[in-house]
Structure formats: structure tokens, C-alpha cells
Design an enzyme around this catalytic site. Structure first.
Site, PDB file in Angstrom:
ATOM      1  N   HIS A 271       0.837  -1.208   0.000  1.00 30.53           N
ATOM      2  CA  HIS A 271       0.000   0.000   0.000  1.00 30.53           C
ATOM      3  C   HIS A 271       0.876   1.265   0.000  1.00 30.53           C
ATOM      4  O   HIS A 271       0.714   2.155  -0.839  1.00 30.53           O
ATOM      5  CB  HIS A 271      -0.910  -0.021   1.237  1.00 30.53           C
ATOM      6  CG  HIS A 271      -1.803   1.171   1.390  1.00 30.53           C
ATOM      7  ND1 HIS A 271      -3.127   1.168   0.990  1.00 30.53           N
ATOM      8  CD2 HIS A 271      -1.575   2.416   1.884  1.00 30.53           C
ATOM      9  CE1 HIS A 271      -3.662   2.355   1.247  1.00 30.53           C
ATOM     10  NE2 HIS A 271      -2.747   3.139   1.789  1.00 30.53           N
ATOM     11  N   GLU A 272       1.810   1.312   0.920  1.00 34.92           N
ATOM     12  CA  GLU A 272       2.659   2.511   1.012  1.00 34.92           C
ATOM     13  C   GLU A 272       3.562   2.636  -0.216  1.00 34.92           C
ATOM     14  O   GLU A 272       3.859   3.754  -0.654  1.00 34.92           O
ATOM     15  CB  GLU A 272       3.481   2.511   2.310  1.00 34.92           C
ATOM     16  CG  GLU A 272       2.655   2.478   3.606  1.00 34.92           C
ATOM     17  CD  GLU A 272       1.574   3.548   3.706  1.00 34.92           C
ATOM     18  OE1 GLU A 272       1.743   4.643   3.134  1.00 34.92           O
ATOM     19  OE2 GLU A 272       0.540   3.274   4.355  1.00 34.92           O
ATOM     20  N   HIS A 275       1.712   4.644  -2.710  1.00 33.58           N
ATOM     21  CA  HIS A 275       1.798   6.086  -2.422  1.00 33.58           C
ATOM     22  C   HIS A 275       3.160   6.635  -2.866  1.00 33.58           C
ATOM     23  O   HIS A 275       3.252   7.691  -3.478  1.00 33.58           O
ATOM     24  CB  HIS A 275       1.649   6.339  -0.919  1.00 33.58           C
ATOM     25  CG  HIS A 275       0.234   6.309  -0.415  1.00 33.58           C
ATOM     26  ND1 HIS A 275      -0.757   7.115  -0.922  1.00 33.58           N
ATOM     27  CD2 HIS A 275      -0.356   5.586   0.570  1.00 33.58           C
ATOM     28  CE1 HIS A 275      -1.898   6.888  -0.256  1.00 33.58           C
ATOM     29  NE2 HIS A 275      -1.681   5.967   0.638  1.00 33.58           N
ATOM     30  N   GLU A 301      -4.726   7.980  -2.625  1.00 32.26           N
ATOM     31  CA  GLU A 301      -5.245   6.701  -2.136  1.00 32.26           C
ATOM     32  C   GLU A 301      -5.551   5.761  -3.307  1.00 32.26           C
ATOM     33  O   GLU A 301      -5.453   4.544  -3.173  1.00 32.26           O
ATOM     34  CB  GLU A 301      -6.488   6.968  -1.275  1.00 32.26           C
ATOM     35  CG  GLU A 301      -6.854   5.871  -0.309  1.00 32.26           C
ATOM     36  CD  GLU A 301      -5.810   5.546   0.751  1.00 32.26           C
ATOM     37  OE1 GLU A 301      -4.892   6.358   0.999  1.00 32.26           O
ATOM     38  OE2 GLU A 301      -5.904   4.447   1.327  1.00 32.26           O
TER      39      GLU A 301
HETATM   40 MG    MG Z   1      -3.104   5.361   2.335  1.00 33.12          MG
END
Ligand code: MG
Length: 501
Positions: A271-272, A275, A301
Site C-alpha cells: 500500500h505505502e 503512495h 489513495e
Molecule cells: Mg493510504
């Protein structure tokens, strides 16, 4: 560098004048990173003071007549400006507006109230007693109503708050999205449950791992994704995983190690990474300007969820990385890639948002959206909130909280204001939308199977990352995909994945 993109003389002056704001943003990010990753416990108070002092400098520059008149001057010639120049003016105007709209007394009251509220929220949640938090939430909602009036809005007071978190996003957009999502998701969920297509839990959730092994697994995944570790990025540990950047050549992510249920640490990392990739792939010529960062929380997101869910939780990804997982975590040997896929994708109506799966997640956001809107219009009284929460979540997912800590008190967000939750759903929708468009150009599954992520990264770069904050979110979608945000793609994705097994 940036001279190539910013040609107009007034805009060039603005680039120079606003560089100190950029530098203060960088300092604030670095101090924020340090708080989470390496600051000693007792450093908090002085760090808070230092941050506030620097923030005040930034505010005074944004409010300065000099900068404002330059921006006004540039606006008069907006027709002559290129897209980057217009983007910079837009971003700066927005920051000036936010810095000047709210009177200082009100802002002070806001900071005082929210820092007390955060402490009281923790106490209330640990005792599961909403009564402790209620007077603070009442004050915060009052403050939010005042904020909305000062910031201004055209259609709905809640628009002013949504816009603070997602530029240009309105109550009207949220209603349009959720009116489509709610019936579709509930239909999908009930079919999964009736037919027992996905399991609510998996025994691997209880299996403990060695932290060093898990770290090596995360590092190998990042290597496969070609995360530029040590060169332009870092990978650390923090209580709540996050991403931050000190410019496009210093982007940092964290993860956490719970000690069991290895998918948690793995998906936090992926997830990171999503980003981070956004920040890393911004046009280098924007470096050192206010455009050199992702355009909004929702768009950011969408990138993290694209990597975490669309790629990371796919059947083909589970298959492709199976040998790597097995290499680092020996206990995985007794499971097949197929079983791993079902461990990665359990579906269980959970009362807690952060534990929710892909299918039910957006119903949790819908609940919060409805309640926030009703708090702002006064359609729900703050005293009635726990009861309304419990009935509504039961209607949506079929489970009723037994205590306030499982219900209205579970999220920290309301102790600092309203308006941030929709970003999560915006991210999920845009991620599914990008997937659909990407499939026309790239055989996503084939590339994942080969562990070749370059074409996917390049596509995301060209369509989203490279622009930084040049275009506002709605315009970026229009330009890159020739359409507005469309929730149908998310429903189609969920049906394809969860019903056609
Ligand atoms: Mg996030």
C-alpha cells in the site's frame, strides 16, 4: 530545471517567492517522519513548538500582500499561461484562501479543542464511554459549521469541508457515488455469503512469523517493484504505516510487524509503495515547486489501493509471488497458491473499518459520510449518534456493535474535524477505473505473472504521476481517461473477482 516549464515572468517570480513555502513543507514532512520513526519519547513537546513556529511563518507568507498581489497579477493574464503555470496559480490561490479565510481566534480555538478532544477520545474509547467524548464532538461540529461559513460554498455547507480534503469534491458527487455503490455492494456481499464463495477467516491469520524473515520478504517485494531503496527512498518501521516525501528524490515509507498474520505487514508495505511511487514518478522539472506532490488525498489513495488491492490481492499475484513467500516464510509451504489467495481475500462483515475487506470497506465509509453530513445540517443530534450509528451499520452489514468502542468511537478522525473519510472511497473507485482503462493497453495479468511491473508503472506515470498537482483531480481524470469518476468500475471489479469464481 523548472525554468523550462515556468516561462511567464510573473509566474517565475511566484516560483521564487513560494519556494520558502515549499521548503517549510519539506521541513514539516521531515519532522513528521522523525516523530513517527526515530524521535525519543520526550521530544514531542518541543517538536510541537518548533513545528508550530515554522507553520506560522508559512501562514504569514501566504497572507502577505506581496504574494497575493503577484497571484492576482498572474490571474489577470491567465489566458497567456501554460498548464503548469496555471496549476501553480491554482494551488497557491487555494492555499492562500485556506490560510486567510478562517479568523485567527477561531483557528486557535480549533487547535485547542482538537488537541483536548484527541486525548479525551482515547480515554472514551478505552472505557467505551461515548459520554466522555460527546461534549468535545459537539464543539468540533460547531467549529466545522463556522469553518464552512468562512470558507464558503455554493450548494451545501459540507462541500466546504470535503473540499479541504479533496479539491473540488462535493456532496453532490458523494451522493451520486454512494447511490450507485450501496445497492451494488450489498448485492455482491449477500451473494458471497449465501453461496459461501469466500471464507470469513483463515488459519494463517493466527500463525506467527519471525520479524527478520518478514522484513526480508517485504524487501524482496520492494525490489521486484524496483523501489529505489537507499537511492531515492527509505523503508522503516512505525506504529501506523505511512508515506512521506521531502521532494521527489527523497520518498519514504514505513510498515509495521504485528508478529502474526503476515498479510498485514505485507499489504501495508505494498500500500505505502503505491503512495511512494506516485511521488517518485512526478516530473523532475517540477522539483522544488508546490506542484511537486500528489494532487489530493483521494488521488493518492487510488495509487496505494491500486497496488495493494488490484495488483496485490489478485489471484495471479498470489501465484507469482508464492515461491518468494515460501522462501522467506517456511510455514507457507503447506499451503497452495490458491489457498494463499483465499487467505489474502477473506470476506467478513466486520464492525471495525480498518479490518474491513475490499467488499465491505466502502459501506463503512458510506456510514461515516451520511453521519457527517447529518451532523453538519443538524439532521442528527450529537447525543443520538451512537444509536444512529449502530442501527445504520446493522442495516448495511448485518452486525450490530455491542459497545461504543466497536461503533461510534472506533476512529480517531472526528477528534480533529470532519470531511476526510470520502477520500478512501474515491481512492477505491479511481483504482478500479484506472484498471479498466489500463487493461485496454496492457495485459496486466501476464505482466504480473512475469513479475514485470514496468509497463504498469509507466502507464501510471503517464496518466497520473508525472503531472504532480498540475491539474485538479476532476480535470486530471477528464484529461487522462476522458471521463468523470465512475463508481460502476468498482462494482464490476468486485463482481468479477468475488462472484465469478
Ligand atoms: Mg493510504
Amino acid at each position: 530545471m523548472s525554468q523550462e516549464l515556468f516561462k511567464n515572468d510573473i509566474v517565475k517570480k511566484i516560483v521564487e517567492k513560494s519556494r520558502v513555502i515549499w521548503a517549510l513543507d519539506v521541513s514539516d514532512s521531515l519532522m513528521g517522519w522523525d516523530i513517527e520513526v526515530s524521535m525519543p519519547q520526550e521530544g514531542a513537546m518541543e517538536r510541537g513548538m518548533a513545528r508550530a513556529e515554522l507553520q506560522a511563518i508559512g501562514q504569514s507568507i501566504l497572507k502577505s500582500p506581496e504574494l497575493r498581489s503577484l497571484v492576482e497579477e498572474a490571474e489577470k493574464r491567465i489566458e497567456e499561461l501554460n498548464d503548469y503555470e496555471r496549476g501553480l496559480i491554482r494551488v497557491l490561490k487555494r492555499r492562500i484562501k485556506i490560510a486567510t479565510a478562517i479568523p485567527e481566534d477561531l483557528l486557535k480555538e480549533y487547535f485547542k479543542t482538537t488537541s483536548e478532544a484527541t486525548i479525551q477520545w482515547r480515554i472514551a474509547r478505552s472505557k467505551s464511554d461515548y459520554g466522555i467524548f460527546k461534549p468535545y464532538l459537539e464543539k468540533i461540529v460547531d467549529l466545522m459549521k463556522k469553518f464552512a461559513e468562512y470558507l464558503g460554498y455554493e450548494e451545501h455547507p459540507y462541500d466546504a469541508l470535503l473540499d479541504l480534503h479533496e479539491e473540488g469534491f462535493k456532496t453532490r458527487d458523494a451522493d451520486r457515488i454512494f447511490n450507485v455503490l450501496e445497492p451494488g455492494i450489498r448485492r455482491t456481499l449477500s451473494v458471497i455469503q449465501i453461496k459461501g464463495l469466500y471464507k470469513p477467516e483463515h488459519e494463517l491469520e493466527k500463525v506467527e512469523y519471525n520479524v527478520e524473515d518478514m522484513k526480508n520478504l517485504n524487501l524482496e517485494l520492494l525490489k521486484i517493484f524496483e523501489y529505489p531503496l537507499g537511492v531515492r527512498s527509505r523503508f522503516d518501521v512505525s506504529t501506523h504505516p505511512f508515506t512521506t516525501s521531502m521532494g521527489i528524490r527523497d520518498v519514504r515509507i514505513t510498515t509495521r510487524y504485528e508478529g502474526k498474520d503476515f498479510k498485514r505487514s505485507m499489504y501495508s508495505t505494498i500500500h505505502e509503495y503505491g503512495h511512494a511511487l506516485y511521488e517518485l514518478q512526478i516530473d523532475e522539472r517540477l522539483s522544488g515547486t508546490l506542484l511537486a506532490t500528489g494532487v489530493s488525498g483521494g488521488m493518492h489513495e487510488s495509487q496505494s489501493r491500486f497496488w495493494e488491492n488490484i495488483i496485490g490481492r489478485s489471484r495471479v499475484f498470489a501465484e507469482a509471488i508464492y515461491p518468494i513467500i515460501k522462501k522467506h516464510l517456511k510455514f507457507v509451504e503447506k499451503y497452495t497458491p490458491e489457498e494463499l489467495y483465499y487467505y489474502f481475500n477473506t470476506v467478513k462483515p466486520s464492525l471495525i473499518r480498518v479490518d474491513a475487506d475490499e467488499v465491505t470497506y466502502n459501506l463503512h465509509i458510506l456510514l461515516r459520510y451520511k453521519l457527517e453530513k447529518a451532523m453538519i445540517t443538524g439532521d442528527v443530534k450529537i447525543g443520538e449518534l451512537p444509536e444512529v450509528w449502530n442501527s445504520e451499520i446493522e442495516r448495511l452489514i448485518g452486525v450490530r456493535p455491542k459497545s461504543d468502542s466497536e461503533g461510534v468511537l472506533q476512529d480517531i478522525h472526528w477528534s480533529s474535524g470532519l470531511g476526510s473519510f470520502c477520500n478512501y472511497t474515491i481512492g477505491n473507485i479511481i483504482a478500479a477505473q484506472i484498471r479498466k482503462h489500463m487493461m485496454k493497453k496492457i495485459k496486466i495479468d501476464e505482466e504480473i505473472m512475469k513479475l514485470n511491473f514496468k509497463p504498469i508503472r509507466e502507464y501510471l506515470k503517464e496518466k497520473v504521476h508525472i503531472w504532480g498537482s498540475t491539474y485538479e483531480p476532476k480535470e486530471l481524470l477528464k484529461r487522462s481517461f476522458n471521463e468523470e469518476m465512475n463508481p460502476i468500475y468498482l462494482l464490476e471489479y468486485l463482481e468479477e473477482k468475488y462472484l465469478k469464481v
